[in-house]
Motif scaffolding. Structure first.
Motif, PDB file in Angstrom:
ATOM      1  N   PHE A  67       0.840  -1.212   0.000  1.00 24.86           N
ATOM      2  CA  PHE A  67       0.000   0.000   0.000  1.00 24.86           C
ATOM      3  C   PHE A  67       0.874   1.261   0.000  1.00 24.86           C
ATOM      4  CE2 PHE A  67      -3.662  -2.644   1.471  1.00 24.86           C
ATOM      5  CZ  PHE A  67      -4.596  -2.194   0.557  1.00 24.86           C
ATOM      6  N   GLY A  85      -9.808  -5.300  -9.590  1.00 26.91           N
ATOM      7  CA  GLY A  85      -8.658  -4.395  -9.505  1.00 26.91           C
ATOM      8  C   GLY A  85      -8.132  -4.056 -10.887  1.00 26.91           C
ATOM      9  N   ARG A  98       8.719  -6.201 -12.480  1.00 30.38           N
ATOM     10  CA  ARG A  98       9.117  -5.037 -11.677  1.00 30.38           C
ATOM     11  C   ARG A  98      10.318  -5.374 -10.821  1.00 30.38           C
ATOM     12  NH1 ARG A  98       3.865  -4.432 -10.236  1.00 30.38           N
ATOM     13  NH2 ARG A  98       4.367  -5.057  -8.125  1.00 30.38           N
ATOM     14  N   ALA A 129       2.209   1.912  -3.422  1.00 27.86           N
ATOM     15  CA  ALA A 129       1.162   2.340  -4.345  1.00 27.86           C
ATOM     16  C   ALA A 129       0.793   3.799  -4.111  1.00 27.86           C
ATOM     17  CB  ALA A 129      -0.072   1.452  -4.163  1.00 27.86           C
ATOM     18  N   ARG A 184       3.586   6.567  -5.324  1.00 27.80           N
ATOM     19  CA  ARG A 184       4.084   6.522  -6.695  1.00 27.80           C
ATOM     20  C   ARG A 184       4.466   7.920  -7.180  1.00 27.80           C
ATOM     21  NH1 ARG A 184       0.049   5.042 -10.530  1.00 27.80           N
ATOM     22  NH2 ARG A 184      -1.303   5.381  -8.730  1.00 27.80           N
ATOM     23  N   ALA A 192      -7.943  -0.324 -12.938  1.00 30.38           N
ATOM     24  CA  ALA A 192      -6.613   0.240 -13.205  1.00 30.38           C
ATOM     25  C   ALA A 192      -6.492   0.749 -14.630  1.00 30.38           C
ATOM     26  CB  ALA A 192      -5.535  -0.802 -12.923  1.00 30.38           C
ATOM     27  N   PRO A 244     -11.087 -10.079  -6.420  1.00 36.14           N
ATOM     28  CA  PRO A 244     -10.398  -8.792  -6.260  1.00 36.14           C
ATOM     29  C   PRO A 244      -9.452  -8.496  -7.431  1.00 36.14           C
ATOM     30  CG  PRO A 244     -10.313 -10.065  -4.217  1.00 36.14           C
ATOM     31  CD  PRO A 244     -10.865 -10.974  -5.269  1.00 36.14           C
ATOM     32  N   ARG A 276       5.112   1.553 -15.313  1.00 36.56           N
ATOM     33  CA  ARG A 276       6.565   1.484 -15.126  1.00 36.56           C
ATOM     34  C   ARG A 276       7.264   2.465 -16.059  1.00 36.56           C
ATOM     35  NH1 ARG A 276       8.758  -3.559 -16.756  1.00 36.56           N
ATOM     36  NH2 ARG A 276       6.666  -3.872 -17.587  1.00 36.56           N
ATOM     37  N   ALA A 285      -8.954  -5.673  -0.664  1.00 35.78           N
ATOM     38  CA  ALA A 285      -8.136  -6.550  -1.523  1.00 35.78           C
ATOM     39  C   ALA A 285      -8.181  -6.077  -2.976  1.00 35.78           C
ATOM     40  CB  ALA A 285      -8.611  -7.998  -1.408  1.00 35.78           C
ATOM     41  N   ALA A 286      -9.337  -5.626  -3.430  1.00 31.68           N
ATOM     42  CA  ALA A 286      -9.454  -5.144  -4.815  1.00 31.68           C
ATOM     43  C   ALA A 286      -8.654  -3.860  -5.005  1.00 31.68           C
ATOM     44  CB  ALA A 286     -10.924  -4.925  -5.182  1.00 31.68           C
ATOM     45  N   GLU A 287      -8.654  -2.995  -3.994  1.00 32.94           N
ATOM     46  CA  GLU A 287      -7.867  -1.755  -4.087  1.00 32.94           C
ATOM     47  C   GLU A 287      -6.371  -2.086  -4.166  1.00 32.94           C
ATOM     48  OE1 GLU A 287      -8.917   1.837  -3.329  1.00 32.94           O
ATOM     49  OE2 GLU A 287     -10.974   1.249  -3.810  1.00 32.94           O
ATOM     50  N   LEU A 288      -5.951  -3.107  -3.432  1.00 36.27           N
ATOM     51  CA  LEU A 288      -4.543  -3.507  -3.466  1.00 36.27           C
ATOM     52  C   LEU A 288      -4.185  -4.083  -4.844  1.00 36.27           C
ATOM     53  CD1 LEU A 288      -1.904  -3.761  -1.964  1.00 36.27           C
ATOM     54  CD2 LEU A 288      -2.719  -5.875  -0.928  1.00 36.27           C
ATOM     55  N   ALA A 289      -5.082  -4.902  -5.405  1.00 38.48           N
ATOM     56  CA  ALA A 289      -4.836  -5.447  -6.743  1.00 38.48           C
ATOM     57  C   ALA A 289      -4.817  -4.312  -7.773  1.00 38.48           C
ATOM     58  CB  ALA A 289      -5.907  -6.479  -7.096  1.00 38.48           C
ATOM     59  N   GLU A 290      -5.741  -3.367  -7.639  1.00 36.00           N
ATOM     60  CA  GLU A 290      -5.768  -2.213  -8.554  1.00 36.00           C
ATOM     61  C   GLU A 290      -4.429  -1.476  -8.515  1.00 36.00           C
ATOM     62  OE1 GLU A 290      -8.829   0.654  -7.675  1.00 36.00           O
ATOM     63  OE2 GLU A 290      -7.949   2.182  -8.983  1.00 36.00           O
ATOM     64  N   ALA A 291      -3.934  -1.213  -7.318  1.00 30.81           N
ATOM     65  CA  ALA A 291      -2.660  -0.499  -7.163  1.00 30.81           C
ATOM     66  C   ALA A 291      -1.519  -1.278  -7.811  1.00 30.81           C
ATOM     67  CB  ALA A 291      -2.376  -0.250  -5.689  1.00 30.81           C
ATOM     68  N   SER A 292      -1.540  -2.601  -7.669  1.00 31.96           N
ATOM     69  CA  SER A 292      -0.481  -3.424  -8.259  1.00 31.96           C
ATOM     70  C   SER A 292      -0.510  -3.360  -9.784  1.00 31.96           C
ATOM     71  CB  SER A 292      -0.615  -4.873  -7.793  1.00 31.96           C
ATOM     72  OG  SER A 292      -0.472  -4.949  -6.393  1.00 31.96           O
ATOM     73  N   PHE A 293      -1.713  -3.446 -10.359  1.00 33.98           N
ATOM     74  CA  PHE A 293      -1.807  -3.343 -11.823  1.00 33.98           C
ATOM     75  C   PHE A 293      -1.381  -1.948 -12.294  1.00 33.98           C
ATOM     76  CE2 PHE A 293      -4.649  -7.134 -11.819  1.00 33.98           C
ATOM     77  CZ  PHE A 293      -4.029  -7.838 -12.834  1.00 33.98           C
ATOM     78  N   ARG A 294      -1.792  -0.900 -11.570  1.00 33.39           N
ATOM     79  CA  ARG A 294      -1.422   0.469 -11.974  1.00 33.39           C
ATOM     80  C   ARG A 294       0.087   0.635 -11.974  1.00 33.39           C
ATOM     81  NH1 ARG A 294      -5.397   4.255 -12.473  1.00 33.39           N
ATOM     82  NH2 ARG A 294      -7.363   3.781 -11.431  1.00 33.39           N
ATOM     83  N   ARG A 295       0.741   0.152 -10.915  1.00 37.32           N
ATOM     84  CA  ARG A 295       2.205   0.264 -10.857  1.00 37.32           C
ATOM     85  C   ARG A 295       2.850  -0.466 -12.021  1.00 37.32           C
ATOM     86  NH1 ARG A 295       1.888  -1.193  -5.550  1.00 37.32           N
ATOM     87  NH2 ARG A 295       2.885  -3.170  -6.081  1.00 37.32           N
ATOM     88  N   ALA A 296       2.328  -1.649 -12.317  1.00 45.70           N
ATOM     89  CA  ALA A 296       2.935  -2.460 -13.378  1.00 45.70           C
ATOM     90  C   ALA A 296       2.790  -1.768 -14.731  1.00 45.70           C
ATOM     91  CB  ALA A 296       2.276  -3.827 -13.416  1.00 45.70           C
ATOM     92  N   TRP A 297       1.642  -1.124 -14.947  1.00 44.46           N
ATOM     93  CA  TRP A 297       1.355  -0.560 -16.255  1.00 44.46           C
ATOM     94  C   TRP A 297       1.963   0.821 -16.455  1.00 44.46           C
ATOM     95  CZ3 TRP A 297      -4.519  -2.184 -16.274  1.00 44.46           C
ATOM     96  CH2 TRP A 297      -4.584  -3.561 -16.503  1.00 44.46           C
TER      97      TRP A 297
END
Lengths: 208, 208, 208, 208
Positions: free
Chosen positions: B202, D103, D204, B205, B208, D107, D99, C208, C194-206
């Protein structure tokens, strides 16, 4: 360490139930086999969910892939049989699909990754210390099993090779003298991949 | 708080089933023990899957590691026995393997990590507030149990030390007055490591 | 929507089993309660593992916290009773501990987070659209329940407040007219985190 | 491939139990249906937890949504019926909530994501190779089912379209000739989303 057909059916049904509970057998993916007393092989048929196999989800083929009982063998039968022919001591082969292992295989173009320093390396037969490193080979995927088999074979014959390999964007093969040992190899390999991912996450967090 | 052999067998089988369900007992990893009424120790034998233990997967040894029943004791027997000798109040020892704890131990070269401010700290015996911090010691792995034991012992005797330590690239040891308490310590420690990982995710995220 | 003591015991045992299966009841954390027909409250006793409660793990107290049956009530009894006094329609309160929710609460010093645009918002009673945003209040932890209760109370009385709040570094409280509704609120809130955490992970990945 | 009402009830109850065990049916989210022998549709009623459905949690409606048995049909009934009208070969529709999928949908503002090179693509009916890419359409959420249905319809009719789509901030629809095939499509799609997330995490880590 071979077994009767009845023992093989029971062992493969149980293995499927456990792999599915761990999330490694989605849709109808995966195929599992065991070498039998008479030299033939018990093998999951095509198109069944491996988490809820029943006896009619398993058939017998000979080492050349000819069906000995009714059923359509799995499309990847040839990869199982190639392992049995290559390794006379192999008694079972399990092929599972975790998001972690497949994600790893897609994140690199290398022909393998190194697993080093893990106590869990001792789960591989003949390995007696964590102070070692092994290579988990990665081979490109193909719909032609002969292409996969020819591409991966050299890596399997390297001295000290572990009884497992990863097909890119596809999944993990693992084998052993019996179903228990093959499942041990599969679990240990998946676990180390998960540990490497957790390690990477902690490293990123601590070096922000 | 010691128990009979029959009680120990039942308790260790159940603990193994639960640890495996949480993903902390892959392959044949892990070993569990309980101190018995007569001063001997019930201990898992080597090479069994801890998620599906049966009675013959548990044997008895004395405090010096001499087998009192048939079976090959776990390779890490000496770490269990060292804890029983060091802490007379210890009645059970559990050793589990989560990808998170091992990933954490590999991401740092430090001799421990600090857990601070968690309500979950109250799961450690004698801890009554979240407004505290504890040290989870990390010791380097070795195939020589005496080396691990000598290296970790000082950290275990520090005032306020928690009944747990982590072997790098290997796994977590936890103990308590009985199997329930040892499992409570193990669960709480693993849970805090998972919470620290979620916290880091978190934070990354949001910055960033 | 109140219930008999026997119904409450059965419902709380089942809720504990399910929360533990989801990883939200480690060690002996958590406490659960239900308002009874006679105005008293059935409540988990202190120090039990909530994943394997039995009938003697639940006791009765009156709305002022006086024990009506044998047992030591949970340390957090006062937070449960404060909710029953504040919300006459509340029939059950569940307090769970996920690594995700606690990790989130530690990653921010804010007094809450906003959940917006989720279809899952409709799990909160009276919410009929995803096109909304709600505030999940976060209150600092304390070993003095009166301090937590006084600090969180204003946020609970805001118009449109959801029946849930998070104690920092500790866990999530959720309530409803009965155990099912409280569990629904708990599951939905955990799921959105949990969905917010997955969203953040996808955003970071996309990005980069 | 249609079925009797009794068969549909049993199949939908089992599917709900499995989806919940995977974490895809929190709170009372999700709705599941199957086309019956007589052309009507068995459908989950509104407001039940899908992980513990009983027979009275399933009702019958005709293809225009008129109830044929007692009960309030799910709010999303119209999305199910639109699929049955559009695809005569569709025998079952499952709507789950992970999730990860939600997510992912939050994103991006795109109207879909591409899934490419996965062996798991072969879980989609008619797909015979990994050397392909498919589009998983994403449609914005609405409380008006007619709006969602009109917005997603063109993507469903594209040649080679997969039997699945994602509603942003909401969840995944999947269908097939029967409940097994719909569940296979759902599992495969969720699995590929999880694999893409793992791939991004490894990338990453390795490019720090």
């Amino acid at each position: 360490m071979t077994m009767s057909y009845e023992q093989a059916v029971a062992a493969l049904i149980e293995a499927g139930r456990r792999l599915d509970a761990r999330g490694w057998a989605p849709a109808t993916s995966g195929n599992y086999s065991a070498r039998l007393d008479d030299g033939s092989v018990a093998l999951t048929v095509s198109g069944r969910h491996k988490g809820r196999l029943t006896g009619d989800g398993i058939m017998r083929v000979d080492l050349d892939g000819r069906p000995l009982t009714a059923g359509k063998p799995s499309a990847e039968t040839d990869l199982h049989l190639a392992l049995y022919r290559l390794f006379p001591e192999a008694g079972a082969v399990l092929h599972g699909h975790s998001p972690q292992a497949v994600g790893l295989s897609r994140a690199t173009e290398a022909d393998g990754i190194t697993l080093a320093g893990h106590e869990m390396l001792k789960a591989y037969p003949g390995h007696t210390t964590h102070a070692a490193e092994v290579r988990l080979p990665i081979v490109d995927n193909s719909q032609d099993m002969a292409v996969i088999e020819a591409a991966i074979r050299p890596a399997l014959l390297v001295p000290g090779a572990i009884p497992a390999y990863l097909i890119r964007s596809h999944g993990l093969y693992a084998w052993g003298k019996d179903v228990d040992e093959a499942e041990r190899v599969l679990e240990a390999t998946e676990w180390m991949i998960a540990a490497e991912l957790a390690e990477a996450s902690f490293r990123r967090a601590w070096t922000r």
